[in-house]
Design a protein around this motif. Structure first.
Motif, short mmCIF file in Angstrom:
data_model
loop_
_atom_site.label_atom_id
_atom_site.label_comp_id
_atom_site.label_asym_id
_atom_site.label_seq_id
_atom_site.Cartn_x
_atom_site.Cartn_y
_atom_site.Cartn_z
N ILE A 1 0.86 -1.19 0.00
CA ILE A 1 0.00 0.00 0.00
C ILE A 1 0.89 1.23 0.00
O ILE A 1 1.88 1.30 0.73
N GLU A 2 0.49 2.18 -0.83
CA GLU A 2 1.25 3.40 -0.90
C GLU A 2 0.33 4.56 -0.51
O GLU A 2 -0.75 4.69 -1.08
N VAL B 1 -3.16 3.49 -1.87
CA VAL B 1 -3.43 2.82 -3.13
C VAL B 1 -2.62 1.53 -3.19
O VAL B 1 -1.49 1.46 -2.73
N MET B 2 -3.22 0.47 -3.77
CA MET B 2 -2.57 -0.84 -3.81
C MET B 2 -1.41 -0.85 -4.81
O MET B 2 -1.51 -0.32 -5.91
N ILE B 3 -0.31 -1.47 -4.38
CA ILE B 3 0.82 -1.75 -5.27
C ILE B 3 1.27 -3.19 -5.03
O ILE B 3 0.89 -3.78 -4.03
N ASP C 1 -3.70 -3.71 -8.24
CA ASP C 1 -2.86 -2.51 -8.25
C ASP C 1 -3.68 -1.30 -8.69
O ASP C 1 -4.46 -1.38 -9.64
N GLY C 2 -3.50 -0.22 -7.98
CA GLY C 2 -4.19 1.02 -8.33
C GLY C 2 -5.52 1.19 -7.61
O GLY C 2 -6.07 2.27 -7.58
N MET C 3 -6.03 0.12 -7.03
CA MET C 3 -7.30 0.21 -6.31
C MET C 3 -7.07 0.88 -4.96
O MET C 3 -5.98 0.81 -4.40
N LYS C 4 -8.09 1.57 -4.45
CA LYS C 4 -7.97 2.15 -3.11
C LYS C 4 -7.94 1.02 -2.08
O LYS C 4 -8.72 0.07 -2.18
N SER C 5 -7.08 1.14 -1.08
CA SER C 5 -6.95 0.05 -0.11
C SER C 5 -8.26 -0.22 0.63
O SER C 5 -8.57 -1.37 0.96
N GLU C 6 -9.03 0.83 0.88
CA GLU C 6 -10.34 0.67 1.53
C GLU C 6 -11.21 -0.32 0.76
O GLU C 6 -11.83 -1.19 1.35
#
Ligand code: ANZ
Ligand code: ZN
Length: 825
Positions: free
Chosen positions: A374-375, A403-405, A411-416
């Motif tokens: 997560i970034e 944001v997921m990495i 990838d790119g999805m919001k972690s929530e």
């Protein structure tokens, strides 16, 4: 008129009124006939010392001022008092003093009562409750039996917390950061057969109901955290042999995680050392000896000790075993470590060192892979505002969102959002867990109500029949805890030996007593019904007085007494024994009193003995000074010098009344300005008293007094009565004395709290033109006495002006106080 220019002599007048009030039982409410009942409750004290110190009295007085205020508001205020006199607190005190608790506690409660009377607090002493009275604890035992009958009291063998110094087991709530709540000793774990109360049946309700009650926010937060509802996923990792797959196809481990979004960052799996899988995999584990040693070692430690944040993490890798991450099919090592608890979740975790601090510490120590998934993208993602660059080497776990990495198609999805998405993708089961554990109620001590249970070889566990209650606590000369897992009652043969209520054969009594917190979990229900014999509480009286309207007490009880009492109340409600499910409509946690920046304690030698101050300054002054320090919920810092100012204030009130008496008879002149000040004072005092900001209420009265002193006496005369009524809850003695001296009717404490006239408190408003570059653009209405700063703020907040500025900062703002604002752009 006698004694006209007498000086303020607090000791003399306080003695006079105290004597009179005591003789008349002045503050006793009419329990049966009261028309407007108001139950004002203060947590009753533990008589665990000779007397109360000023810090204790601080809270009691704060509660009394609220009660006195409600009385002036026209309520029949019931303010009972009692003693939480059973339990470790009192017993430890008896051990220290080397006196039998029965003797010592009688002496100390007498002294507590004397001190409480001295404060002038308006207690209804006819309803005193003492938890050591057999007429009381008979019903504590009865309550235990009701819980037992409902299946909510059960006995089981379990690893429990044991205090080696108090020589008894403790409830989870009594272990604070790994230490005994009472004596601060490090707590150990023992496996013992104990009685528990099933508070966990009420977890969800204890949480949900918090929304319906008006309690101090910090108390609700503490309860919410302690109940600890956590929503997460149960996710399966299959187990493989490190050397070649599919031989162990049938094994898998389930982990419980609240952060399935971090699944791609799970670089190893950890089992609790006690996890059943460890034994099952014995054949495959190549370092079995090392593993067994570690399991033995971790068994000896307490739960709190194991999970302490600052504890050096330890663990052992299970050589020969791998787990497969269900989303990326990666094989990861499997460890056992004592920071994972067997009793929580599934007893196993997926470790994500990049995003969980405990895992991070562990991974660093054992050189395990740390992979960030997560970034953070905005400062709101990160609770500690530390931005991390991926793969640049974290210095600590990043526990925020973003944001997921490194997470495949996520990838790119919001972690929530990834929480649910990855949880589902991994075919996990959504699950709810609570941190709240069942309430361990047995104590291997002497000073408490015996648990009313009998063990019979033939019939098993048999409850004492209700008609045989109370099971009286026998006199035991050597009452000290034994240090075995048995209470001193076990040595009293006449007590232990009993006939089985069912088969009449030989049987044995339970010899543990129940914890103090069971005594206090229902005491509030007893107050209106003290003296009633055949039942714990009278239905009609309970309906009339309960639930409690206002409860005040210490925040340290947030997850102890205040949690237990809510549970018991819900239980009694479900049993149809009472018709409400929350005991206290309103609860306020008072702050703590300190002295010159330090905690007041015997070891520091800074104990403030109330009696000395009462004798030197008078009770009214001490009451006022305590309340003048800060809002009641914040606590206060006592300084000896500070008391003088408050004393002077009371002296000036005294003087004002004296002078007004000389002027008595002269016609009263209405002064409009003073009238305004009076109504503003009433408003301020009323609002401040209601929110327990007694300090600013006192300031308002001080300002009012100044105005009166500076006015003509014949004007002041009409205002004095109002001042005395406002002051009465704070300084009950002097106000009553002055009321009498003014020849006013009745008692100041039976008056009606004054109302303010809203028309008289409105300040004048003025209209101020606002220019932009010298051109009139708007007009705003503001208070006449607005400051330049506030006026500037109000001008810039005006919609028209904001539009004209269009987000630009003005070059300059010129404010002509009360007349004009010119914004230069
Ligand atoms: C992976 C993870 C990644 C976690 C992350 C947290 C942060 P609460 O909220 O207290 O329920 N956990 C689960 N079972 C455990 C056990 N028996 N002993 C010790 N720790 C356990 O905490 C749930 C989290 O605590 C779970 O979510 C798990 O770690 C850990 F970035 O899983 B987590
Ligand atoms: Zn202890």
């Amino acid at each position: 008129m006698k004694n006209i220019m007498e000086n303020y002599n607090p000791l003399k007048i306080e003695k006079k009124w105290a004597k009179k009030w005591d003789k008349e039982n002045r503050w006793q409410v009419d329990i049966n006939k009261a028309k407007k009942p108001y139950f004002n409750l203060m947590m009753f004290p533990y008589p665990s010392a000779e007397g109360l110190h000023i810090g204790n009295l601080y809270a009691f007085i704060g509660s009394d001022i609220h009660g006195r205020y409600m009385r002036l508001r026209g309520y029949d205020v019931f303010e009972p008092m009692g003693f939480d006199a059973f339990g470790i607190h009192s017993e430890n005190f008896a051990i220290r003093e080397n006196t039998h608790p029965r003797e010592l506690i009688k002496k100390s409660t007498d002294n507590f009562r004397r001190q409480l009377k001295q404060t002038g607090n308006m207690y209804s002493w006819d309803q005193e409750v003492n938890t050591t009275d057999p007429a009381y604890y008979k019903w504590t035992q009865w309550l235990f039996l009701q819980l037992y009958k409902a299946g909510l009291a059960y006995r089981k063998e379990a690893p429990v917390s044991w205090c080696p110094s108090c020589k008894t087991v403790l409830a989870n709530e009594q272990v604070i950061a790994g230490k005994c709540e009472r004596c601060d000793s490090l707590v150990e774990t023992k496996k013992l057969k104990q009685w528990f109360l099933k508070i966990t049946d009420y977890s969800e309700r204890l949480l949900e109901n918090l929304k319906t009650i008006d309690w101090s926010e910090r108390t609700k937060i503490a309860q919410t955290n302690w109940i600890g509802k956590s929503q997460g996923y149960r996710i399966r990792f299959s187990i493989e042999s490190a050397n070649g797959k599919s031989q162990m196809a049938n094994h898998f481990v389930e982990v419980f995680t609240t952060r399935p979004d971090t699944l791609y960052g799970a670089t190893y799996v950890v089992l609790a050392p006690e996890h059943e899988l460890v034994e099952k995999l014995k054949e495959r584990i190549e370092n079995w000896e090392e593993v067994v040693l570690y399991i033995e070692k971790s068994k000896k430690q307490g739960v709190a000790e194991r999970t302490r944040d600052d504890k050096e993490k330890t663990g052992v890798a299970l050589e020969g075993i791998r787990a497969v991450n269900p989303v990326n099919k990666e094989e990861v090592p499997v460890w056992i470590a004592d920071y994972v608890l067997a009793e929580y979740g599934t007893g196993a975790i997926m470790a994500v060192p990049a995003h969980d601090q405990r895992d991070f510490a562990f991974a660093q120590k054992y050189n395990l892979q740390i992979r960030q998934v997560i970034e953070p993208v905005s400062s709101e993602d990160s609770p500690n505002s530390k931005f991390k660059i991926p793969n640049s080497g974290l210095t600590e776990a990043y526990e925020g969102g973003g944001v997921m990495i490194n997470s495949g198609k996520f990838d790119g999805m919001k972690s929530e959002e990834a929480r649910e998405a990855i949880g589902e993708y991994a075919e996990g089961d959504s699950e709810t867990h609570f941190h709240l554990r069942d309430w361990l109620i047995s104590r291997q001590r002497y000073w408490g109500p015996p648990i009313p249970m009998i063990y019979c070889d033939k019939c098993g566990t048999v409850p004492v029949p209700e008609e045989d209650l109370p099971v009286e606590l026998p006199h035991v000369e050597d009452f000290k805890p034994t240090g075995t897992d048995k209470s001193p009652l076990a040595t009293v043969e006449e007590f232990v030996k009993v006939k089985c209520p069912q088969c009449k054969g030989d049987a044995q009594r339970e010899t543990d007593v129940s914890d103090t917190f069971l005594d206090s979990a229902w005491y509030y229900l007893r107050y209106p019904s003290v003296g009633i014999d055949g039942e714990p509480w009278d239905r009609a009286l309970t309906k009339k007085w309960l639930p409690v309207d206002m409860y005040i007490g210490g925040q340290e009880h947030a997850v102890l007494h205040l949690m237990y009492v809510r549970f018991i109340t819900m239980f009694l409600h479900d049993q149809k024994l009472i018709d409400f499910e929350e005991p206290f409509k309103k609860f306020r946690a008072h702050g703590l009193l300190i002295k010159e920046g330090a905690k007041i304690s015997k070891s520091r030698g800074n104990i403030v003995v109330p009696d000395e101050y009462f004798d030197a300054w008078g009770v009214d002054t001490v009451r006022m000074y305590l309340m003048f320090l800060s809002p009641l919920e914040d606590g206060g810092d006592w300084h000896d010098e500070g008391i003088r100012g408050v004393h002077r204030f009371l002296g000036r009130v005294w003087g004002l009344v004296q002078k007004s008496q000389i002027a008595n008879g002269e016609s009263q002149i209405a002064d409009e300005n003073l009238q305004r000040i009076k109504h503003k004072t009433i408003k301020r005092v009323t609002e401040d008293v209601e929110r327990l900001h007694y300090n600013t209420a006192i300031s308002a009265m001080m300002e009012y007094l100044n105005e009166l002193v500076n006015s003509k006496w014949q004007i002041a005369n009409g205002h004095i009565q109002t001042l005395l009524i406002l002051l009465a809850p704070f300084a009950p003695h002097i106000t009553e004395e002055l009321w009498e001296r003014l020849d006013e009717k009745g008692s100041v404490h039976d008056q009606q709290w004054p109302d303010f006239d809203p028309k008289l408190i409105i300040d004048e408003k003025i209209e101020v033109p606002i220019q932009v570059n010298g051109k009139l653009r708007a007009k705003i209405e503001v208070e006449a006495d607005i400051s330049e700063k506030e006026l500037e703020k109000a001008a810039l907040a005006n919609e028209k002006i904001k539009k004209l500025l269009d987000g630009k900062e003005p070059k300059k703002v010129i404010v002509v106080s009360g007349r004009l604002v010119n914004v230069v752009v």
